[in-house]
Motif scaffolding. Structure first.
Motif, PDB file in Angstrom:
ATOM      1  N   SER A  13       0.841  -1.194   0.000  1.00  0.00           N
ATOM      2  CA  SER A  13       0.000   0.000   0.000  1.00  0.00           C
ATOM      3  C   SER A  13       0.880   1.250   0.000  1.00  0.00           C
ATOM      4  CB  SER A  13      -0.882   0.015   1.248  1.00  0.00           C
ATOM      5  OG  SER A  13      -0.110   0.372   2.391  1.00  0.00           O
ATOM      6  N   GLN A  14       0.241   2.371   0.005  1.00  0.00           N
ATOM      7  CA  GLN A  14       0.963   3.644   0.082  1.00  0.00           C
ATOM      8  C   GLN A  14       1.679   3.823   1.421  1.00  0.00           C
ATOM      9  OE1 GLN A  14      -1.699   7.034   0.127  1.00  0.00           O
ATOM     10  NE2 GLN A  14      -3.313   5.845   1.125  1.00  0.00           N
ATOM     11  N   TYR A  15       1.455   2.953   2.379  1.00  0.00           N
ATOM     12  CA  TYR A  15       2.070   3.082   3.694  1.00  0.00           C
ATOM     13  C   TYR A  15       3.385   2.321   3.821  1.00  0.00           C
ATOM     14  CZ  TYR A  15      -2.305   5.244   5.078  1.00  0.00           C
ATOM     15  OH  TYR A  15      -3.393   6.085   5.159  1.00  0.00           O
ATOM     16  N   SER A  16       3.838   1.658   2.758  1.00  0.00           N
ATOM     17  CA  SER A  16       5.163   1.035   2.752  1.00  0.00           C
ATOM     18  C   SER A  16       6.165   1.973   2.096  1.00  0.00           C
ATOM     19  CB  SER A  16       5.137  -0.292   1.981  1.00  0.00           C
ATOM     20  OG  SER A  16       4.593  -1.329   2.750  1.00  0.00           O
ATOM     21  N   GLY A  17       7.394   1.907   2.556  1.00  0.00           N
ATOM     22  CA  GLY A  17       8.434   2.753   1.985  1.00  0.00           C
ATOM     23  C   GLY A  17       8.646   2.469   0.512  1.00  0.00           C
ATOM     24  N   GLY A  18       8.872   3.521  -0.271  1.00  0.00           N
ATOM     25  CA  GLY A  18       9.190   3.365  -1.679  1.00  0.00           C
ATOM     26  C   GLY A  18       8.012   3.027  -2.565  1.00  0.00           C
TER      27      GLY A  18
END
Length: 417
Positions: A13-18
């Motif tokens: 998701s958008q909540y993981s780095g990169g």
């Protein structure tokens, strides 16, 4: 016989780095529908904000899986976690409530579980596997061979990692730089189901579903999905689909900074330091498999399904048109024409007759035909740089090079027709 479901069970998701800020449920579902995927993992389901987003955007269908209403794409809760030795593991869960419970337990071992979609745990792989025994989940090593964060980067066997909790491991995710031929040279892995997944960080079809599993399920439920992965009655894996290993960005031993590639003996002699730029040389998946292999040739167990090698359609189009970027307007125009006409990217790549593709663009049809017949040349990837398709002229000028092994057609692979 059940229905077939093309499934990508590892993404973020958008909540993981990169990751792209577009990695939200609506965009993931749209990308999955265009790709031709029926079932995808949510990714990052231990993250509280992401879990709330998933609850808002998805509805539970009649079989208990989650569904995006506009596209009909199915979702199953998933998360990738990192243990204290930087080994990554993939967990597939039956429901959001189960994810909530697991979050509560794992929060005791993590300082960033509420901030990072791929949380870090103060646990070994064995301790994690042991804790998960009390949860109705599926569990296994993620991208098992990559040189940074994988089980075979850190250990020489699964048993070294999981110890007495080995019976808790349900699958092995191969990763983009390996396929069944690589992994089945290691006899320890013969008893495990292989998953092929994208580990996508953006919702675009050249990332999402670039590797996927084709399941045959009596019904689209978690219990039947679990049965398929554990090879129990009710479901089965009928096809692993993934990149040519040489196209993966960690296939060859190479410098992580300048991407120069090395033979294993040369890298060892240089003490894993690049003489050109001083960067760190990372051992490639090919060389790591050769170190671990106890078989000269792959020996596929009876339960192993065929492995079909593909490549994202945008990359084929860009190369056929002589363009350097897969996001060019001309590439998008041809991609849209093909997908609108034939249904999805997967349909175009492996199902649609070449003569019908030629009616849209003869250049793309010619390259795709070469790809299906195994006559394309590959510049292998390494050091974090993806491999590339190269022309005959380029292959004569550049080293190293690799010719994709000839593979049978999809009909021949699965005994159809």
């Amino acid at each position: 016989m059940g229905e077939q479901y093309d499934s990508d069970l590892h993404l973020h998701s958008q909540y993981s780095g990169g990751t792209s800020p577009r990695m939200v449920i609506r965009e993931i579902a749209r990308g999955a529908a265009k790709k031709g995927l029926d079932l995808v993992g949510t990714g990052d389901i231990l993250h509280p904000k992401w879990r709330r987003h998933v609850r808002r955007e998805l509805v539970e269908d009649e079989y208990g899986l989650l569904k995006e209403p506009k596209t009909g794409v199915l979702f199953v809760p998933t998360v990738e976690v990192e243990d204290e030795r930087r080994v990554h593991h993939l967990i597939i869960l039956p429901s959001l409530d189960h994810a909530e419970e697991l979050h509560g337990e794992l929060s005791r071992y993590s300082d960033d579980i509420d901030a990072e979609g791929r949380p870090h745990l103060r646990m070994t792989g064995a301790e994690l596997a042991d804790l998960l025994k009390d949860h109705d989940c599926l569990f296994g090593p993620a991208h098992a061979f990559v040189p940074w964060t994988s089980v075979f980067k850190e250990y020489d066997s699964l048993r070294e990692c999981y110890g007495s909790a080995m019976d808790r491991v349900d699958f092995v995710e191969l990763g983009l730089s390996a396929d069944s031929d690589y992994a089945d040279r290691i006899s320890e892995l013969h008893e495990y189901t292989f998953l092929t997944c994208s580990d996508a960080h953006s919702p675009y079809p050249h990332r999402l579903g670039r590797e996927f599993v084709r399941f045959e399920l009596e019904e689209p439920s978690y219990d039947v999905l679990k049965a398929a992965i554990r090879r129990k009655p009710g479901g089965r894996v009928v096809l692993n689909v993934g990149l040519i290993p040489e196209l993966g960005k960690y296939n060859r031993t190479a410098c992580a900074r300048c991407k120069r590639q090395f033979e294993l003996e040369e890298a060892e002699r240089l003490n894993w330091r690049c003489p050109e730029c001083g960067g760190t040389i990372k051992k490639g998946v090919r060389d790591r498999v050769l170190e671990l292999a106890d078989l000269e040739k792959p020996k596929h167990p009876n339960h192993r399904p065929p492995y079909l090698r593909i490549i994202p359609l945008a990359e084929i189009i860009a190369k056929a048109l002589g363009l350097s970027t897969i996001t060019a307007k001309k590439v998008r125009a041809v991609w849209n024409s093909l997908v609108r006409r034939f249904g999805s990217e997967i349909d175009v790549l492996i199902e649609t007759p070449i003569e019908e593709i030629a009616e849209v663009d003869e250049r793309v049809a010619e390259l795709l035909k070469s790809f299906r017949e195994g006559t394309v040349n590959i510049r292998p990837g390494g050091g974090g740089e993806y491999g590339k398709i190269i022309t005959e002229e380029e292959s004569e000028r550049e080293e190293p090079r690799s010719r994709k092994p000839v593979q049978r057609t999809l009909d021949e692979l699965i005994g159809r027709g």
